[in-house]
Motif scaffolding. Structure first.
Motif, short mmCIF file in Angstrom:
data_model
loop_
_atom_site.label_atom_id
_atom_site.label_comp_id
_atom_site.label_asym_id
_atom_site.label_seq_id
_atom_site.Cartn_x
_atom_site.Cartn_y
_atom_site.Cartn_z
N GLY A 677 0.81 -1.22 0.00
CA GLY A 677 0.00 0.00 0.00
C GLY A 677 0.84 1.26 0.00
O GLY A 677 0.57 2.21 -0.75
N VAL A 678 1.89 1.27 0.84
CA VAL A 678 2.76 2.44 0.90
C VAL A 678 3.49 2.62 -0.43
O VAL A 678 3.65 3.74 -0.93
CB VAL A 678 3.76 2.31 2.07
N ALA A 679 3.93 1.51 -1.03
CA ALA A 679 4.60 1.60 -2.33
C ALA A 679 3.67 2.21 -3.38
O ALA A 679 4.09 3.02 -4.23
CB ALA A 679 5.08 0.22 -2.77
N ARG A 680 2.39 1.82 -3.34
CA ARG A 680 1.41 2.37 -4.28
C ARG A 680 1.23 3.87 -4.04
O ARG A 680 1.12 4.65 -4.99
CB ARG A 680 0.09 1.63 -4.12
N ILE A 681 1.19 4.29 -2.79
CA ILE A 681 1.04 5.71 -2.46
C ILE A 681 2.26 6.51 -2.92
O ILE A 681 2.15 7.59 -3.51
CB ILE A 681 0.81 5.88 -0.94
N VAL A 682 3.45 5.97 -2.66
CA VAL A 682 4.68 6.64 -3.09
C VAL A 682 4.70 6.79 -4.61
O VAL A 682 5.06 7.85 -5.14
CB VAL A 682 5.91 5.88 -2.59
N ALA A 683 4.30 5.73 -5.32
CA ALA A 683 4.31 5.78 -6.78
C ALA A 683 3.35 6.85 -7.30
O ALA A 683 3.66 7.57 -8.25
CB ALA A 683 3.94 4.41 -7.35
N TRP A 684 2.17 6.96 -6.65
CA TRP A 684 1.21 7.99 -7.05
C TRP A 684 1.81 9.39 -6.86
O TRP A 684 1.71 10.26 -7.73
CB TRP A 684 -0.07 7.84 -6.23
N CYS A 685 2.44 9.59 -5.71
CA CYS A 685 3.04 10.90 -5.42
C CYS A 685 4.20 11.20 -6.38
O CYS A 685 4.32 12.33 -6.89
CB CYS A 685 3.53 10.95 -3.98
N TRP A 686 5.03 10.21 -6.64
CA TRP A 686 6.19 10.44 -7.50
C TRP A 686 5.76 10.73 -8.94
O TRP A 686 6.36 11.58 -9.61
CB TRP A 686 7.12 9.24 -7.46
N ALA A 687 4.72 10.06 -9.38
CA ALA A 687 4.23 10.30 -10.74
C ALA A 687 3.79 11.75 -10.90
O ALA A 687 4.01 12.37 -11.95
CB ALA A 687 3.08 9.36 -11.07
N ARG A 688 3.21 12.33 -9.86
CA ARG A 688 2.75 13.71 -9.94
C ARG A 688 3.86 14.70 -9.64
O ARG A 688 3.80 15.85 -10.07
CB ARG A 688 1.56 13.91 -8.99
N GLU A 689 4.87 14.26 -8.94
CA GLU A 689 6.04 15.10 -8.72
C GLU A 689 6.88 15.21 -9.99
O GLU A 689 7.38 16.28 -10.33
CB GLU A 689 6.89 14.52 -7.59
N SER A 690 7.00 14.12 -10.71
CA SER A 690 7.87 14.11 -11.89
C SER A 690 7.14 14.42 -13.18
O SER A 690 7.74 14.83 -14.16
CB SER A 690 8.58 12.76 -12.02
N THR A 691 5.81 14.24 -13.21
CA THR A 691 5.03 14.52 -14.42
C THR A 691 3.69 15.08 -13.98
O THR A 691 2.72 14.36 -13.83
CB THR A 691 4.79 13.25 -15.26
N VAL A 692 3.64 16.41 -13.76
CA VAL A 692 2.40 17.04 -13.32
C VAL A 692 1.46 17.17 -14.50
O VAL A 692 1.85 17.64 -15.55
CB VAL A 692 2.69 18.43 -12.72
N PRO A 693 0.21 16.69 -14.39
CA PRO A 693 -0.70 16.75 -15.52
C PRO A 693 -0.96 18.18 -15.96
O PRO A 693 -0.99 19.09 -15.16
CB PRO A 693 -1.99 16.12 -14.97
N SER A 694 -1.17 18.36 -17.28
CA SER A 694 -1.51 19.67 -17.81
C SER A 694 -3.00 19.82 -17.90
O SER A 694 -3.75 18.86 -17.82
CB SER A 694 -0.90 19.85 -19.21
N MET A 695 -3.46 21.08 -18.08
CA MET A 695 -4.89 21.34 -18.21
C MET A 695 -5.42 20.84 -19.55
O MET A 695 -6.50 20.29 -19.65
CB MET A 695 -5.15 22.84 -18.08
N ASN A 696 -4.66 21.10 -20.58
CA ASN A 696 -5.06 20.67 -21.92
C ASN A 696 -3.87 20.00 -22.57
O ASN A 696 -2.73 20.37 -22.34
CB ASN A 696 -5.47 21.87 -22.79
N ARG A 697 -4.14 19.05 -23.39
CA ARG A 697 -3.04 18.42 -24.10
C ARG A 697 -2.55 19.35 -25.20
O ARG A 697 -3.30 20.15 -25.74
CB ARG A 697 -3.52 17.10 -24.74
N PRO A 698 -1.28 19.27 -25.58
CA PRO A 698 -0.77 20.15 -26.63
C PRO A 698 -1.53 19.94 -27.92
O PRO A 698 -1.95 18.85 -28.25
CB PRO A 698 0.70 19.72 -26.75
N GLU A 699 -1.68 21.04 -28.65
CA GLU A 699 -2.30 20.95 -29.96
C GLU A 699 -1.72 22.07 -30.81
O GLU A 699 -1.11 23.00 -30.33
CB GLU A 699 -3.82 21.11 -29.88
N HIS A 700 -1.93 21.98 -32.12
CA HIS A 700 -1.41 23.02 -33.00
C HIS A 700 -2.22 24.29 -32.83
O HIS A 700 -3.40 24.26 -32.55
CB HIS A 700 -1.46 22.54 -34.45
N TYR A 701 -1.55 25.41 -33.06
CA TYR A 701 -2.24 26.69 -32.95
C TYR A 701 -3.15 26.88 -34.15
O TYR A 701 -2.92 26.42 -35.22
CB TYR A 701 -1.22 27.84 -32.88
#
Length: 701
Positions: A677-701
């Protein structure tokens, strides 16, 4: 009232009432009506011009109604609602007319074409195209009415082909008799007529405002018969006699926002229902309706903004924050041009305040939109770089055009030619060799990796070129587009760690961009050819995009432009093992706020992004940890892990042995569940520390 009338649109009712109050302009109406009735049109274009507030838009409404009664195909365009481009005009025409591609004739789907173009001054850059390319495509029987502030340019009169097909009318103020008739139709007592006519001098907007003031005050208000600023004086008097606080606040919103909608009023004023306020605003003589909502006459907007800011600075700031927040929520969910429009709108809120955003040419604000680069633009881009920065820089631009062409965006003139361009590079995606080939990219990359290396998944970007064909890097349509394009990139780029801006002659930008939290990078200047460039950088690890926008807002509202506020501590970049240890320790300290307050996690990107603040506290860390634990509820198979974590950290037993007993598990099984359980929690936190989700995905202008 018939059943159909009961279910009609409020806009139709308001338009009907405005037409009922319309007076004067008999000669102009007669000229238009004669052309409308004729089988062989005596002219093709009626060009009306006059100062702001003289009644051009009201006259267009009257003429449109007459053309509709004659069964004409009426098409109304407003320069305030259209991007200044031939494509935008053709698209607007295509909603009502058959507009073939190329230069083919434009035809009506029903009846004779009557084209009405208001606020023509906004479309002035398209004047040559409209005169020489668009109007010749209309049928010979078409009738076009143009209304703008300036008289037609010399090219209209110089062209012998247009000389007999053009009628020019200069609109003047109303006569005393016309003013008196207007007051009568508005229900103003005759005893007040002479007094009001003396003050307004026939100015239609001024006369309308006087009626608003007189009605709001119940009559009997004394006026200075020769005010130096008629509209400003009348608006201030109008504000003095508006007793309703909500109406005052609605006016404040209308003055701040580029366009006002019911939803904006509802949210900005914190109401359950704002329909009555929207209807009231729409009834005011100095408020007009556009495609996107309501807006005050520009003669009135600044007076309202300045006066209301002076009356109650605290309420003004509160409303300003609410308006900006509403617009920002819209831009978070928008895409493409709609998102760009929302960014323009967000910055428009601060047009009258000392701003920490990039220099702006407000006369061209929102007129040009960035577009993707085309193959045909490449030579023009390289010519621009060579002209302003020399052949060495042109070689670098050619290198990036070959490697990252999708990062280049262009600003076009109305005729489609190149006005300027920006180059937005992804340094993380570039190869070592690509960065080494450009001193600017290399300098930015080295700074991004000092003192802490860029982590896997993080992105480093650079605005490498900003060049306007007329102004280089001074205020211009291209400079206007720069904050729009860069903010769009901020919102769309996952895990953005650093963004660099490259500018020539950097000394002149130091104070400006320090206030915008893009300080100049010490020791990172570089030279290409004979020009020196500086790098300005924002650290998104330290201040995420939403916190940055809040920072801009507060600096603009406080008008504190003398010195930058103290920066928060830089974000702490932990290695994965150190981060894992910090999460495990924080779980252990979950019920000790004093210990959580010392956690290194408070300075990580995870906490600043999830808490939405640059200064998270122990409560924010507690909330993030509980959010991480809650993710174990998403899958039934993780229930055993969740129960082990809860009995250990959320509802802790006195000892781990006690927790195992409470769960009815052997101690070894409990320990295994807890570890997983702790490993799963750490993984969730690390994923958001290293790759914070964006509001919108990139697209062409």
């Amino acid at each position: 009232m018939s059943g159909n009338d009961r279910h009609g649109r409020l806009g139709d009712v308001l338009r009907s009432r405005r037409l009922d109050r319309f007076v004067g302009r008999a000669a102009e109406i007669e000229v238009f009506q004669t052309a409308l009735d004729a089988d062989d049109v005596p002219f093709s274009v009626l060009y009306l011009h006059g100062p702001g507030g003289v009644g051009k838009s009201c006259l267009i409404d009257v003429l449109a109604a007459r053309a509709e009664r004659r069964g004409a195909q009426v098409v109304c365009l407003d320069g305030r609602d259209l991007p200044v481009s031939a494509e935008a005009v053709l698209a607007a025409l295509g909603e009502s007319l058959d507009v073939p591609k190329g230069e083919g004739p434009i035809s009506s789907r029903r009846g004779r074409i009557v084209l009405l173009i208001d606020s023509y001054e906004r479309l002035a850059p398209l004047d040559d195209w409209l005169r020489t390319r668009l109007m010749p495509r209309l049928p010979q029987t078409a009738l076009t009415l143009i209304a703008g502030r300036a008289a037609p340019g010399a090219a209209w009169r110089a062209d012998p082909a247009w000389r007999d097909l053009l009628r020019v009318v200069s609109l003047r103020n109303l006569t005393s008799d016309e003013s008196r008739e207007y007051l009568r139709r508005c229900g103003v007592p005759m005893a007040s007529h002479n007094r009001l006519i003396e003050v307004a001098h026939g100015h239609p907007l001024g006369l309308s405002l006087l009626v608003d003031v007189d009605v709001a005050a119940g009559g009997g208000v004394a006026y200075d018969p020769t005010p130096p600023d008629l509209v400003g004086a009348l608006l201030r008097r109008f504000l003095d006699v508006v007793p309703d606080l909500q109406q005052r606040r609605a006016l404040e919103v209308c003055a701040l926002a580029r366009m006002t909608t019911e939803s904006l009023l509802r949210e900005a004023l914190e109401l359950d229902d704002a329909h009555h306020l929207f209807t009231w605003l729409r009834s005011l003589s100095f408020v007009e309706a556009g495609v996107d909502g309501l807006f005050p006459h520009e003669l009135a907007r600044d007076v309202l903004d300045i006066d209301l800011r002076w009356r109650d600075p605290d309420a003004y700031k509160h409303t300003c924050r609410r308006v900006r927040a509403h617009i920002h929520r819209n831009l978070e969910t928008a895409h493409g041009h709609a998102q760009q429009r929302a960014i323009y709108d967000e910055k428009f809120v601060f047009r009258n305040l000392p701003s920490v955003l990039s220099p702006v040419d407000w006369t061209a604000w929102g007129e040009r939109y960035p577009e993707p680069v085309r193959a045909a633009d490449v030579s023009a881009i390289l010519d621009l770089v060579a002209r302003y920065e020399g052949p060495e820089s042109a070689d670098i631009a050619a290198h990036w055009l070959d490697r990252q062409r999708d990062g280049f965006v262009v600003i076009r003139e109305p005729d489609g030619t190149l006005r300027g361009f920006l180059a937005l590079l992804d340094l993380t995606a570039a190869s070592v060799q690509d960065r080494a080939a450009d001193p600017g990219a290399q300098a930015a990359w080295e700074r991004a990796n000092s003192p802490d290396a860029v982590r896997a998944g993080e992105i480093v970007t650079q605005t490498r070129f900003v060049i306007d064909s007329h102004a280089y890097q001074a205020p211009s349509p291209t400079q206007n587009a720069t904050p729009v394009v860069t903010l769009q990139r901020y919102l769309q780029t996952p895990s953005l760690a650093f963004d660099f801006l490259t500018l020539a002659d950097p000394d002149r930008w130091n104070d400006y961009f320090a206030l915008a939290d893009l300080p100049r990078v010490d020791g990172a200047d570089f030279t290409v050819g004979n020009r020196r460039y500086g790098l300005f950088c924002h650290n998104f690890r330290a201040v995420p995009v939403n916190a940055l926008l809040e920072l801009w807002t507060e600096r603009a509202l406080t008008q504190d432009i003398t010195s930058p506020p103290a920066r928060p501590p830089d974000v702490l970049v932990l290695s994965e093992p150190d981060f894992t240890d910090a999460v495990r320790r924080a779980l252990h300290d979950l019920h000790r706020a004093d210990l959580l307050a010392r956690s290194p996690l408070l300075r990580t990107r995870l906490l600043r992004e999830r808490a939405g603040t640059i200064d998270p506290n122990a409560g924010d860390l507690d909330a993030v940890l509980r959010e991480a634990v809650a993710t174990l509820r998403q899958h039934p198979r993780d229930d055993k892990l969740l129960r082990a974590v809860e009995r250990t950290y959320l509802r802790p037993a006195a000892t781990q042995e006690g927790a195992a007993a409470a769960l009815g598990l052997p101690f070894s099984t409990y320990r295994r569940h807890l570890s997983q359980g702790v490993a799963r929690i750490v993984a969730w936190c690390w994923a958001r520390e290293s790759t914070v989700p964006s509001m919108n995905r990139p697209e062409h202008y």
